[in-house]
Design a protein around this motif. Structure first.
Motif, PDB file in Angstrom:
ATOM      1  N   ASN A   9      43.288 -18.171 167.020  1.00 20.49           N
ATOM      2  CA  ASN A   9      41.661 -18.764 165.813  1.00 20.49           C
ATOM      3  C   ASN A   9      41.591 -20.647 165.751  1.00 20.49           C
ATOM      4  O   ASN A   9      41.504 -21.051 164.636  1.00 20.49           O
ATOM      5  CB  ASN A   9      42.087 -17.506 165.329  1.00 20.49           C
ATOM      6  CG  ASN A   9      41.475 -16.314 165.068  1.00 20.49           C
ATOM      7  OD1 ASN A   9      40.652 -16.331 165.709  1.00 20.49           O
ATOM      8  ND2 ASN A   9      43.220 -16.053 164.123  1.00 20.49           N
ATOM      9  N   SER A  10      42.281 -21.447 166.543  1.00 25.65           N
ATOM     10  CA  SER A  10      42.355 -22.697 166.286  1.00 25.65           C
ATOM     11  C   SER A  10      40.469 -23.657 166.169  1.00 25.65           C
ATOM     12  O   SER A  10      39.923 -21.948 166.690  1.00 25.65           O
ATOM     13  CB  SER A  10      43.181 -23.644 167.628  1.00 25.65           C
ATOM     14  OG  SER A  10      42.144 -23.015 168.576  1.00 25.65           O
ATOM     15  N   LEU A  11      41.112 -24.588 165.567  1.00 32.24           N
ATOM     16  CA  LEU A  11      39.335 -24.802 164.696  1.00 32.24           C
ATOM     17  C   LEU A  11      38.017 -25.011 165.970  1.00 32.24           C
ATOM     18  O   LEU A  11      39.207 -26.055 166.690  1.00 32.24           O
ATOM     19  CB  LEU A  11      38.748 -25.657 164.037  1.00 32.24           C
ATOM     20  CG  LEU A  11      39.947 -24.776 162.409  1.00 32.24           C
ATOM     21  CD1 LEU A  11      39.331 -25.569 161.796  1.00 32.24           C
ATOM     22  CD2 LEU A  11      38.692 -23.405 161.939  1.00 32.24           C
ATOM     23  N   VAL A  12      37.301 -25.196 166.095  1.00 34.01           N
ATOM     24  CA  VAL A  12      36.399 -25.991 167.527  1.00 34.01           C
ATOM     25  C   VAL A  12      34.856 -25.532 167.109  1.00 34.01           C
ATOM     26  O   VAL A  12      34.521 -24.933 166.243  1.00 34.01           O
ATOM     27  CB  VAL A  12      36.139 -25.424 168.552  1.00 34.01           C
ATOM     28  CG1 VAL A  12      37.013 -25.431 169.676  1.00 34.01           C
ATOM     29  CG2 VAL A  12      36.017 -23.510 169.357  1.00 34.01           C
ATOM     30  N   GLU A  61      30.681 -23.535 163.154  1.00 32.89           N
ATOM     31  CA  GLU A  61      29.049 -22.778 163.193  1.00 32.89           C
ATOM     32  C   GLU A  61      28.421 -22.251 163.199  1.00 32.89           C
ATOM     33  O   GLU A  61      28.202 -20.994 161.888  1.00 32.89           O
ATOM     34  CB  GLU A  61      28.511 -23.014 163.740  1.00 32.89           C
ATOM     35  CG  GLU A  61      28.178 -24.764 164.608  1.00 32.89           C
ATOM     36  CD  GLU A  61      27.470 -25.456 163.097  1.00 32.89           C
ATOM     37  OE1 GLU A  61      26.560 -25.268 162.152  1.00 32.89           O
ATOM     38  OE2 GLU A  61      27.722 -26.872 162.917  1.00 32.89           O
ATOM     39  N   GLU A  62      29.379 -20.967 163.215  1.00 31.46           N
ATOM     40  CA  GLU A  62      29.750 -19.182 162.959  1.00 31.46           C
ATOM     41  C   GLU A  62      29.736 -18.713 161.766  1.00 31.46           C
ATOM     42  O   GLU A  62      29.229 -18.247 161.451  1.00 31.46           O
ATOM     43  CB  GLU A  62      29.713 -19.067 164.498  1.00 31.46           C
ATOM     44  CG  GLU A  62      29.192 -18.488 165.707  1.00 31.46           C
ATOM     45  CD  GLU A  62      29.640 -17.559 166.690  1.00 31.46           C
ATOM     46  OE1 GLU A  62      30.815 -16.280 166.261  1.00 31.46           O
ATOM     47  OE2 GLU A  62      29.803 -18.022 168.278  1.00 31.46           O
ATOM     48  N   LEU A  63      30.790 -19.133 161.526  1.00 30.03           N
ATOM     49  CA  LEU A  63      31.896 -18.847 160.382  1.00 30.03           C
ATOM     50  C   LEU A  63      30.776 -19.625 159.356  1.00 30.03           C
ATOM     51  O   LEU A  63      30.338 -18.809 158.679  1.00 30.03           O
ATOM     52  CB  LEU A  63      32.964 -19.426 160.121  1.00 30.03           C
ATOM     53  CG  LEU A  63      33.304 -19.711 159.036  1.00 30.03           C
ATOM     54  CD1 LEU A  63      34.033 -18.704 158.072  1.00 30.03           C
ATOM     55  CD2 LEU A  63      34.998 -20.696 158.629  1.00 30.03           C
ATOM     56  N   LEU A  64      30.028 -21.316 159.493  1.00 33.10           N
ATOM     57  CA  LEU A  64      28.666 -21.063 158.114  1.00 33.10           C
ATOM     58  C   LEU A  64      27.590 -20.523 158.379  1.00 33.10           C
ATOM     59  O   LEU A  64      27.487 -19.973 157.204  1.00 33.10           O
ATOM     60  CB  LEU A  64      28.762 -22.632 158.879  1.00 33.10           C
ATOM     61  CG  LEU A  64      27.594 -23.368 157.816  1.00 33.10           C
ATOM     62  CD1 LEU A  64      28.555 -23.664 156.265  1.00 33.10           C
ATOM     63  CD2 LEU A  64      27.143 -24.609 157.963  1.00 33.10           C
ATOM     64  N   SER A  65      27.194 -19.708 158.976  1.00 31.81           N
ATOM     65  CA  SER A  65      26.416 -19.208 159.499  1.00 31.81           C
ATOM     66  C   SER A  65      26.313 -17.661 158.729  1.00 31.81           C
ATOM     67  O   SER A  65      25.495 -17.002 157.511  1.00 31.81           O
ATOM     68  CB  SER A  65      25.824 -18.504 160.731  1.00 31.81           C
ATOM     69  OG  SER A  65      24.801 -17.597 160.660  1.00 31.81           O
ATOM     70  N   ARG A 120      31.490 -28.591 155.657  1.00 28.36           N
ATOM     71  CA  ARG A 120      30.351 -27.419 155.904  1.00 28.36           C
ATOM     72  C   ARG A 120      30.704 -26.279 155.268  1.00 28.36           C
ATOM     73  O   ARG A 120      29.940 -25.462 154.046  1.00 28.36           O
ATOM     74  CB  ARG A 120      29.157 -27.967 156.839  1.00 28.36           C
ATOM     75  CG  ARG A 120      28.242 -29.428 156.517  1.00 28.36           C
ATOM     76  CD  ARG A 120      27.681 -29.367 157.717  1.00 28.36           C
ATOM     77  NE  ARG A 120      27.401 -28.706 158.753  1.00 28.36           N
ATOM     78  CZ  ARG A 120      28.047 -29.666 159.967  1.00 28.36           C
ATOM     79  NH1 ARG A 120      28.134 -31.156 159.354  1.00 28.36           N
ATOM     80  NH2 ARG A 120      28.058 -29.763 161.266  1.00 28.36           N
ATOM     81  N   CYS A 121      31.827 -25.883 155.775  1.00 28.41           N
ATOM     82  CA  CYS A 121      32.138 -24.507 155.844  1.00 28.41           C
ATOM     83  C   CYS A 121      32.751 -24.235 154.406  1.00 28.41           C
ATOM     84  O   CYS A 121      32.510 -23.735 153.743  1.00 28.41           O
ATOM     85  CB  CYS A 121      33.205 -24.319 156.503  1.00 28.41           C
ATOM     86  SG  CYS A 121      32.290 -23.495 158.469  1.00 28.41           S
ATOM     87  N   LEU A 122      33.903 -25.692 153.924  1.00 28.94           N
ATOM     88  CA  LEU A 122      34.726 -25.356 152.711  1.00 28.94           C
ATOM     89  C   LEU A 122      33.599 -25.056 151.783  1.00 28.94           C
ATOM     90  O   LEU A 122      33.403 -24.949 150.647  1.00 28.94           O
ATOM     91  CB  LEU A 122      35.711 -26.599 152.557  1.00 28.94           C
ATOM     92  CG  LEU A 122      36.699 -26.718 153.848  1.00 28.94           C
ATOM     93  CD1 LEU A 122      37.605 -27.776 153.541  1.00 28.94           C
ATOM     94  CD2 LEU A 122      37.388 -25.340 153.897  1.00 28.94           C
ATOM     95  N   LEU A 123      32.960 -26.368 151.499  1.00 26.15           N
ATOM     96  CA  LEU A 123      31.860 -26.180 150.126  1.00 26.15           C
ATOM     97  C   LEU A 123      30.699 -25.404 150.095  1.00 26.15           C
ATOM     98  O   LEU A 123      30.893 -24.791 149.136  1.00 26.15           O
ATOM     99  CB  LEU A 123      31.095 -27.679 150.782  1.00 26.15           C
ATOM    100  CG  LEU A 123      31.041 -29.150 150.302  1.00 26.15           C
ATOM    101  CD1 LEU A 123      30.518 -30.027 151.022  1.00 26.15           C
ATOM    102  CD2 LEU A 123      32.105 -29.343 149.444  1.00 26.15           C
TER     103      LEU A 123
END
Length: 269
Positions: free
Chosen positions: A30-33, A38-42, A94-97
């Motif tokens: 689950n390393s971040l790319v 972007e999918e997580l943010l959605s 952006r995901c964290l916020l």
């Protein structure tokens, strides 16, 4: 899991008042790319707009929760590495916020290692349960990256600057017991008991009125505090970009990946 879900890097499952967001890149821990983020943010945006939800569980498939930025993906960028760094760390911020702004309580289900910038996903949760076998570790000094994901922007406020600095400088491993002592998680459990703990917390949360659940997050994350956090994350981003293309950073990545100098030259670096 359906085939359609298996193809996603982040899966969203809605079940009554509970949403489950699952990181789904198990072959790479689950390393971040950028695509995953972007999918997580959605997914976070979608659940944030749903007033029927009372709790959000953030979890992951595979052995690890997340091992932070994919070092191989960084290394593969060559001359484009600064643009890639801006893309991925910017997306992580952006995901964290978005997780902090989510009106629903977010519960982290931390079943495995949390390394590098993925610590930010844990820090952005309102509650978290951690497996006894899981741990947190920065690895920045091993790879040659500067800290991102809230290691500088959020962690020192949670555990104190001295402890945060020692963990980063010496690449200290924070065990599950340490994470509980430091207040980074709400509970530690054996693997067989994690879901029991989650079920109990979800039962507590889903029985409450919407405004009761939203009030603590609104009070804790005031506009001023969120602005300060966003600014600190931006400083992390700018510092990360400023250092990502230094020779010693390339050397650190290469050593971390076990690459030989010949292979680096052949990659055009």
């Amino acid at each position: 899991m359906t085939q359609d879900m298996a193809d996603k890097l982040v899966c969203l499952a809605l079940g009554g008042p509970v949403a489950r967001i699952t990181l789904n890149r198990p072959d790479r821990h689950n390393s971040l790319v950028p695509e995953l983020l972007e999918e997580l943010l959605s997914c976070v945006d979608e659940v944030s707009r749903n007033d029927d939800i009372r709790a959000v569980v953030l979890q992951a498939n595979g052995r690890s929760f997340s091992t932070g930025g994919d070092v191989q993906a960084f290394h593969d960028q060559g001359a484009d590495i600064k643009g890639y760094a801006r893309s991925i760390v910017g997306a992580l911020n952006r995901c964290l916020l978005a997780l902090m702004d989510c009106p629903h309580p977010v519960i982290g289900r931390i079943h495995g290692p949390v390394t590098g910038g993925s610590l930010g996903l844990l820090l952005a949760c309102d509650l978290a349960v951690m497996s006894q076998k899981a741990f947190i570790q920065p690895y920045y000094c091993e790879v040659g990256f500067t800290p991102d994901g809230g290691w500088l922007a959020i962690l020192p406020d949670r555990i104190g600057a001295r402890q945060a600095g020692e963990i980063m400088l010496l690449n200290r491993r924070v065990t599950a017991a340490d994470a509980l002592r430091l207040g980074l998680v709400s509970a530690v459990a054996e693997d067989s008991q994690i879901d029991d703990w989650l079920a109990e917390r979800i039962a507590e949360l889903t029985g409450k009125c919407l405004h009761i659940l939203r009030a603590p997050k609104t009070a804790l994350w005031t506009q001023e505090r969120r602005r300060e956090c966003a600014g600190a994350l931006d400083r992390e981003l700018n510092d990360f970009i400023a250092h990502i293309d230094l020779p010693e950073t390339w050397a650190g990545m290469s050593k971390f990946l076990g690459l030989e100098a010949k292979e680096i030259r052949n990659a055009g670096i």
